[in-house]
Every structure is written in C-alpha cells, then in structure tokens.
Design a protein around this motif. Sequence first.
Motif, PDB file in Angstrom:
ATOM      1  N   ASP A 351      -6.703  -5.583 -30.399  1.00  0.00           N
ATOM      2  CA  ASP A 351      -6.720  -6.335 -29.222  1.00  0.00           C
ATOM      3  C   ASP A 351      -7.907  -7.222 -29.382  1.00  0.00           C
ATOM      4  O   ASP A 351      -8.935  -6.939 -30.029  1.00  0.00           O
ATOM      5  N   MET A 352      -7.736  -8.320 -28.673  1.00  0.00           N
ATOM      6  CA  MET A 352      -9.003  -9.320 -28.430  1.00  0.00           C
ATOM      7  C   MET A 352      -9.137  -9.663 -27.000  1.00  0.00           C
ATOM      8  O   MET A 352      -8.048 -10.159 -26.565  1.00  0.00           O
ATOM      9  N   ILE A 353     -10.359  -9.191 -26.381  1.00  0.00           N
ATOM     10  CA  ILE A 353     -10.440  -9.330 -25.060  1.00  0.00           C
ATOM     11  C   ILE A 353     -11.564 -10.361 -24.666  1.00  0.00           C
ATOM     12  O   ILE A 353     -12.733 -10.230 -24.863  1.00  0.00           O
ATOM     13  N   PRO A 354     -11.182 -11.450 -23.982  1.00  0.00           N
ATOM     14  CA  PRO A 354     -12.202 -12.330 -23.431  1.00  0.00           C
ATOM     15  C   PRO A 354     -13.224 -11.735 -22.461  1.00  0.00           C
ATOM     16  O   PRO A 354     -12.674 -10.839 -21.590  1.00  0.00           O
ATOM     17  N   LEU A 355     -14.487 -11.614 -22.480  1.00  0.00           N
ATOM     18  CA  LEU A 355     -15.466 -10.984 -21.641  1.00  0.00           C
ATOM     19  C   LEU A 355     -15.962 -12.051 -20.464  1.00  0.00           C
ATOM     20  O   LEU A 355     -15.882 -12.980 -20.688  1.00  0.00           O
ATOM     21  N   PRO A 356     -16.078 -11.418 -19.324  1.00  0.00           N
ATOM     22  CA  PRO A 356     -16.330 -12.037 -18.057  1.00  0.00           C
ATOM     23  C   PRO A 356     -17.742 -12.843 -18.188  1.00  0.00           C
ATOM     24  O   PRO A 356     -18.781 -12.149 -18.716  1.00  0.00           O
ATOM     25  N   GLY A 357     -18.046 -14.015 -17.595  1.00  0.00           N
ATOM     26  CA  GLY A 357     -19.126 -14.479 -17.421  1.00  0.00           C
ATOM     27  C   GLY A 357     -19.812 -15.024 -18.835  1.00  0.00           C
ATOM     28  O   GLY A 357     -20.869 -15.785 -18.393  1.00  0.00           O
ATOM     29  N   GLU A 358     -19.311 -14.955 -19.825  1.00  0.00           N
ATOM     30  CA  GLU A 358     -20.184 -15.304 -21.068  1.00  0.00           C
ATOM     31  C   GLU A 358     -19.240 -15.756 -22.147  1.00  0.00           C
ATOM     32  O   GLU A 358     -17.903 -15.247 -22.060  1.00  0.00           O
ATOM     33  N   ASP A 359     -19.585 -16.439 -22.863  1.00  0.00           N
ATOM     34  CA  ASP A 359     -18.586 -16.831 -24.266  1.00  0.00           C
ATOM     35  C   ASP A 359     -18.690 -15.751 -25.090  1.00  0.00           C
ATOM     36  O   ASP A 359     -19.312 -15.926 -26.394  1.00  0.00           O
ATOM     37  N   ARG A 360     -18.343 -14.664 -24.689  1.00  0.00           N
ATOM     38  CA  ARG A 360     -18.279 -13.568 -25.562  1.00  0.00           C
ATOM     39  C   ARG A 360     -17.065 -12.918 -25.708  1.00  0.00           C
ATOM     40  O   ARG A 360     -16.014 -12.984 -24.733  1.00  0.00           O
ATOM     41  N   ILE A 361     -16.456 -12.108 -26.659  1.00  0.00           N
ATOM     42  CA  ILE A 361     -15.387 -11.456 -26.932  1.00  0.00           C
ATOM     43  C   ILE A 361     -15.571  -9.885 -27.274  1.00  0.00           C
ATOM     44  O   ILE A 361     -16.512  -9.987 -27.810  1.00  0.00           O
ATOM     45  N   ALA A 362     -14.452  -9.237 -26.933  1.00  0.00           N
ATOM     46  CA  ALA A 362     -14.416  -7.945 -27.649  1.00  0.00           C
ATOM     47  C   ALA A 362     -13.095  -7.659 -28.559  1.00  0.00           C
ATOM     48  O   ALA A 362     -11.830  -8.258 -28.415  1.00  0.00           O
ATOM     49  N   LEU A 363     -13.492  -6.983 -29.602  1.00  0.00           N
ATOM     50  CA  LEU A 363     -12.255  -6.750 -30.340  1.00  0.00           C
ATOM     51  C   LEU A 363     -12.186  -5.132 -30.611  1.00  0.00           C
ATOM     52  O   LEU A 363     -13.237  -4.350 -30.600  1.00  0.00           O
ATOM     53  N   VAL A 364     -11.061  -4.831 -30.312  1.00  0.00           N
ATOM     54  CA  VAL A 364     -10.773  -3.609 -30.195  1.00  0.00           C
ATOM     55  C   VAL A 364      -9.668  -3.222 -31.451  1.00  0.00           C
ATOM     56  O   VAL A 364      -8.548  -3.846 -31.501  1.00  0.00           O
ATOM     57  N   ILE A 365      -9.979  -1.915 -32.011  1.00  0.00           N
ATOM     58  CA  ILE A 365      -8.828  -1.252 -32.777  1.00  0.00           C
ATOM     59  C   ILE A 365      -8.776  -0.009 -32.472  1.00  0.00           C
ATOM     60  O   ILE A 365      -9.905   0.712 -32.382  1.00  0.00           O
ATOM     61  N   GLY A 366      -7.542   0.697 -32.428  1.00  0.00           N
ATOM     62  CA  GLY A 366      -7.543   2.309 -32.296  1.00  0.00           C
ATOM     63  C   GLY A 366      -6.234   2.600 -33.041  1.00  0.00           C
ATOM     64  O   GLY A 366      -5.290   1.931 -33.410  1.00  0.00           O
ATOM     65  N   ASP A 367      -6.035   3.914 -32.812  1.00  0.00           N
ATOM     66  CA  ASP A 367      -5.153   4.736 -33.426  1.00  0.00           C
ATOM     67  C   ASP A 367      -4.639   6.196 -32.439  1.00  0.00           C
ATOM     68  O   ASP A 367      -5.381   6.905 -32.623  1.00  0.00           O
ATOM     69  N   VAL A 368      -3.559   6.078 -31.703  1.00  0.00           N
ATOM     70  CA  VAL A 368      -3.276   7.062 -30.906  1.00  0.00           C
ATOM     71  C   VAL A 368      -2.539   8.251 -31.856  1.00  0.00           C
ATOM     72  O   VAL A 368      -1.576   7.828 -32.696  1.00  0.00           O
ATOM     73  N   GLN A 369      -2.690   9.424 -31.714  1.00  0.00           N
ATOM     74  CA  GLN A 369      -2.134  10.541 -32.402  1.00  0.00           C
ATOM     75  C   GLN A 369      -0.593  10.418 -32.303  1.00  0.00           C
ATOM     76  O   GLN A 369      -0.129  10.255 -31.150  1.00  0.00           O
ATOM     77  N   GLY A 370      -0.110  10.343 -33.620  1.00  0.00           N
ATOM     78  CA  GLY A 370       1.552  10.318 -33.490  1.00  0.00           C
ATOM     79  C   GLY A 370       2.183   9.139 -33.990  1.00  0.00           C
ATOM     80  O   GLY A 370       1.672   8.127 -33.912  1.00  0.00           O
ATOM     81  N   HIS A 371       3.342   9.066 -34.271  1.00  0.00           N
ATOM     82  CA  HIS A 371       4.282   8.044 -34.507  1.00  0.00           C
ATOM     83  C   HIS A 371       5.640   8.000 -33.721  1.00  0.00           C
ATOM     84  O   HIS A 371       6.341   7.245 -34.415  1.00  0.00           O
ATOM     85  N   ASP A 372       5.431   8.473 -32.613  1.00  0.00           N
ATOM     86  CA  ASP A 372       6.902   8.216 -31.834  1.00  0.00           C
ATOM     87  C   ASP A 372       6.646   7.507 -30.603  1.00  0.00           C
ATOM     88  O   ASP A 372       5.716   6.822 -30.309  1.00  0.00           O
TER      89      ASP A 372
END
Length: 716
Positions: A351-372
Amino acid sequence: MRTGEPLPSVEDVLAALATGLWHWDTASGLVTVDAEAARLLGLPAAPTTLTEAQTRARLHPVDWNEITGVVQLAVAEGTLAEVRVRIMDERGRIVRVVRSRSKPSHDPERGAYVLIGTLQEVTEPTPGTPAGRSAVTGDWRRSREAFLLDAGRALAEARSTAEVLRVAAGLSMPGFTPDGLVVFAVEGDWLTIIGQHGYQPGDEASFAHMPLATKYPAADVVRTGRAVYLSSPEEYRERYPATWPLAEPLGRRSWAFLPLTAGGRMMGAWLAAFSYPVTFTPDERAVLNTVARMLGQALSRAGAAETQRELTEGLQRSMLPSLGPEIPGMAVAARYIPTGGGLQVGGDWYDMIPLPGEDRIALVIGDVQGHDVRAAGLMGQLRIALRAYASEGHRPDAVLSRASRFLHGVTHDAHPADHLPDLRFATCLYAEVDPATGELEVARAGHPDPVIRMADGTVMRRPIAGGLPLGVDPDADYPTTRFTLEPGETMLLCTDGLIETGGHDMESGWRRIRAILEDHDVQDGSGDGEVGLERLADALVQGVHGPSSHYMTGPLTDRREDDIALVLLCRPGDGHGGALAVRPQVRHTLLSVAQDEPERIAEARQHLRELLHDWSSADQVDSAVLLLSEMITNVLVHTDADALVLAEISGEPGGRRLQVKVTDTGDDLPHKRSPGELASSGRGLVLIELLAEAWGVEPRGEGKSIWFALHEPDGQ
C-alpha cells in the motif's frame, strides 16, 4: 432327430453349444450356475450356487467392476448387458475369456438387480467389427482401457471449457472414432451449443438455440437422462421426423446422444456422430457412456474454475490498491502475484498512504499467514486499519503497535465455524518517506529487511530494528530506524515469497535477488526512471517465475508456492528524467546498534562485507570486519549508549579509501591497555594499531567517535 421325437430341453441345446446358464440376485448375494457355466468358471462341471465373493474370486478384478457398470447402463437404456470376462485360476492366471449376456431387471423397492443370462467361451479375443469400419487390432480390452485412461487424464488436466472441448475433439476411440462432435448445454428452458468439432462453420446454426421441448435427440436426452443411439439414417428419420431434415444434409450415418451429468445435475448432452454405420454394441456403448461421464465432470470442473477465476479477479481488483498519484522526486513500482492454488488470493499486500499535513507518504508491505480466503479477509481488514492509524498522524512505531493490537483482537475472537480462535499473525514493514530529502523512518514487524541498490550498482540489505510479527503480542514494541535514500538509489521491499520460491532459503534466495538487482540499472541513461523501475519489477518477477504478461492484479495460470508482493522506490539522481549525469564516487552506509540488541553486531559485520563486495583485498575485508566488531562491542560493554556506525568508500577502484566510524554518546575516551595472555578484553586499540593504516578518536560536544581507515591495494 427323428420325426415325432420330443424336442431336446433348452439346457441340452445350450450344453451342446458349450453355453452355460447363470442367475444372479444381488439382494440375496447368490449366483446360481448350471454344469456348463460352472465348467467355464473353472469349477467342477456340476450345478452349484456361489456367493458373490466366490464368484468374484474366479474373475479378473477389473472385470467384476465392469460387470456392475454394464448392468446399470443396460437397465437405464433397457438393453442387454453384454461383457467379456477373463476367468482366473487359483494362481491368478487367465485360463479363458467368456462372453456374458443377460437381461437385467431392477427392483427399486429392494434396491436390487436380478439377472438371468448365458456364458459362452470366446475363441477369438478380438471382437469382429461391422463392415465399413476398421477392425480393432491387438488386445481389445487393453486398447479400450488405455484409451479411457488417456482420455480421463487429459480431461482431468483441462482447466477451462475451451480446453475440455479441445480434448474432446481430439479423442480417438478404439475402433469407432466419431468424426463429428457437439456439446450441448442447458440454459434455462433452452438447449445451446457450446462447442463442436468436425462440422463446417454454420452447420450447427439450426441446432444452436432450441427449446428443450423440441422433438430432437439431444433435447430428449436432457429431459429423460437416457442416452439415444441411432444406428442408421432410417432409424433417425423414423424416430425424429421433425428434425431429420436438419440433420440429413450433414452427411452422417450413425449418431449417439449421451447425457452430461456431474454431481447428479444434468448439464447438457454430448453428440458423437459417425459417417459410417455403427451398431453400438454394449462394449461401444460402455465406452461412449464412460467418456460422457468424464466429459460432464470435466466441464463441471472447468466451469467452477472459471467462476473461481472471475471471483479471484474481482477480489484482487477490490483488495489491491493503486499506487495513486506520482510522488514528486520519487518513482514507485509494485507487483502482486498470487499463489496458484485455491482462489489464487492470499495474505500478501502492499500500500501507499498519503500522510496528513505534510508532503510525506507511507509505504507498507505485509504478509498475513496463509493462502486462503481467511488470510485474504484478514489482509483486507489489516490494510484498512493501517491506513486509518497512518491517517491519524501516528509515527511508524505507533502505527505498527496499534495494528498488532488490532490483529491480535481479531484473530483471538472465536471462529464462527468451530468456535475456536483462528490464531494468525502477519509480518509487516512500514516506511514513512520524505520525498524532498529522501529520508525514511522505518518500523519492522518480523518482515524481511529492505534491500538498497546504490547508484554505483552495489546491492545491500539494510538492517532494520524490528519487533514480533503483528498479532503475536498486543503489547509489542516496534523501534524505528532512520536512514536516507540517496540520489540514484533504489529500495526494494518484498515478501518472503519473492525470496524463497523455487526451493530457496532466505540466503540463497537473497543471492538470486541480488544478482537481478545488480544486472538492472534503473537509471540507465534512457531518460525515464519510471520505465526503468517497471522493467526492474518485471525482471524480479521473471527471475522467480519466468515471463508472464500479467503481473499487477490478474491471476496467473501456472502454479506458485507462495504469494509475492514487492515495492520498488527510487530516488532519481542528478540529470534529466532520472538518469544520472555523473556517478558518485562515494559509497556509504549508516546503521545503529542499540544496547539491548547485541545480536545486531553480526548484522553490522555482514553489512560491511556487502559494502565491500568488490574490494580487491579479501584480507583487508576480514580486517575491517574484525575491527568494526571490536569497536561496536567496546561501546556496548563500556558505555550505556548505543553505537552509530558510518562506513564510507571513496575514490576509484584500485585506489579507494575505506573509513569506518563508530559514534556513541559516552564521555569516557578509549585508552590503550596491555592485556595479559588470559585476558578476555582490552585488545580493541591494539588490534586497530596493528590492522588499520590510520585511526583516531574524535571527542564531540556530547560523546565521541572512533575511526579507522584502509586503502585498497593498487593493482590487485
């Protein structure tokens, strides 16, 4: 026989013809045979009664199963049950082949069959064939069984309706191959054609869409569930005069219409048409019926798979985010590739999330256990929660702490299916990015470290302080790490599927990823850094799975071991369009080792080795790693402060200079000691004097720095 003499009994006539009589009642489980039938079964030539188990022991195991199938088929079609049976002796050897013919009847109240029939020895193992078609050569049974085995395997492997129809069109049946095939499907009260083979375009137009009430063989099959066999044009014309004028111009001489069923549901009908007369013997009907059952099941599986793929695409479209607007001063590319099993959705996301009040962004990457589906659902919930916490303005450590508490609460609730908690966790990496300066503040929850490709092509893993995976401990802490993405550098974030797919572990998989990153320069002078980044993303996926044309949101058809998600972030160098005008001659890295993280000393050593991957002297690399370890250990042992490491390489290859500096906030300056032979400490400065070409201590306003330098040998 003299005139006036009484006619011989039926038993005498049959015995003279070497034909035996038998009677089988499945309700009682008894088989009664006369003397000739007993002889043919390899028993003494006398009338006797056998149990089903005793009878079965005299027959080839495959043939007993075939008898039961032929009986059911004959009852359904109202025909004779005819089958060839191999008789076995006590040693399991075939002693003869007999033909069994019977007229079965079914008693629905008892759920039993009653059969009265004959047994006669077959002198020719290969059955005769009607005139006008080729005889079956070789062993008729082996030929038929091989065909059914191959057909079943091919239909089972077909993964779409189109593939099933292609397989059906290529079936070559033993001795009576049809040259016209049509598959009809039921849509409400209508019969439609979904596939055909052996006909000219437009031939099927008259039959393509007809009401089920039509007096047509395929419609009769769907309404009654019973096959229709038409051995000649005359029989077709007599039984179906209304539709015969439509079939006559197509030039066929025999037709078999069979029901297509799956799970007790009528799906349609299958037409096998022949350009020569076919009598449709019981053997031939058994083959056609078996193929029809396999075809119905294959079409059912393919239809379910296609529905599943549509659901998968919908899930992916709804769950996977777009990267949103362009980031000034940065280029971003991402990929998600699902596993090939099940619904082809799982717990990986980015995911890429625009952050409030600043010209900054957050990058997120993750993996929930399982493939179902459960993993995909948790992924969606967790992604929304992370977005919410980030949008509230929390720092990376607080975002992950709240997300861990949220996931722990969700997964420890009772699962509605079995009232048990579905305990799952998720790994995650959250990076807050300032595009103007390239500064990143990163928190990690059990996720692989990011990888940095420097402007000169050096590729290094960037150690990040971390905590437990999300959902394991609701009170877990997630320390943050700050570093700067320099101009010309590219950062890779990925899930473990990219690293470990193909039988690799984390180390061997990392070496594979490193080679790909080294070979692909995002800023290759083409003038478009974003295009170069997209090419690198494709190269990473292809390096694991091979070429494919659809990476972003669509499911891939080949099977995969694990989901893959990856994000690439590039800070273009000086020059137009992201292409570097001049490569920097300085390579440096910065990392910290906290007092409560002594295990990260090993990470620091490996980090320095990666920075020196192309250094010409292996001995100097070993010396530098040893000195770094000593310097960090001294900080952790003799002060209460954390150690900040800065390593920098400058100059041209063959004459470069390495400087490593370790900074802490302690006030005590290091001093040289003379340790005894058995002393366990006190050798740090001694080693530095012996191995370093230059070194020093720099007092600061608060704390100090100790450094050493090495020069790369010229010409090595």
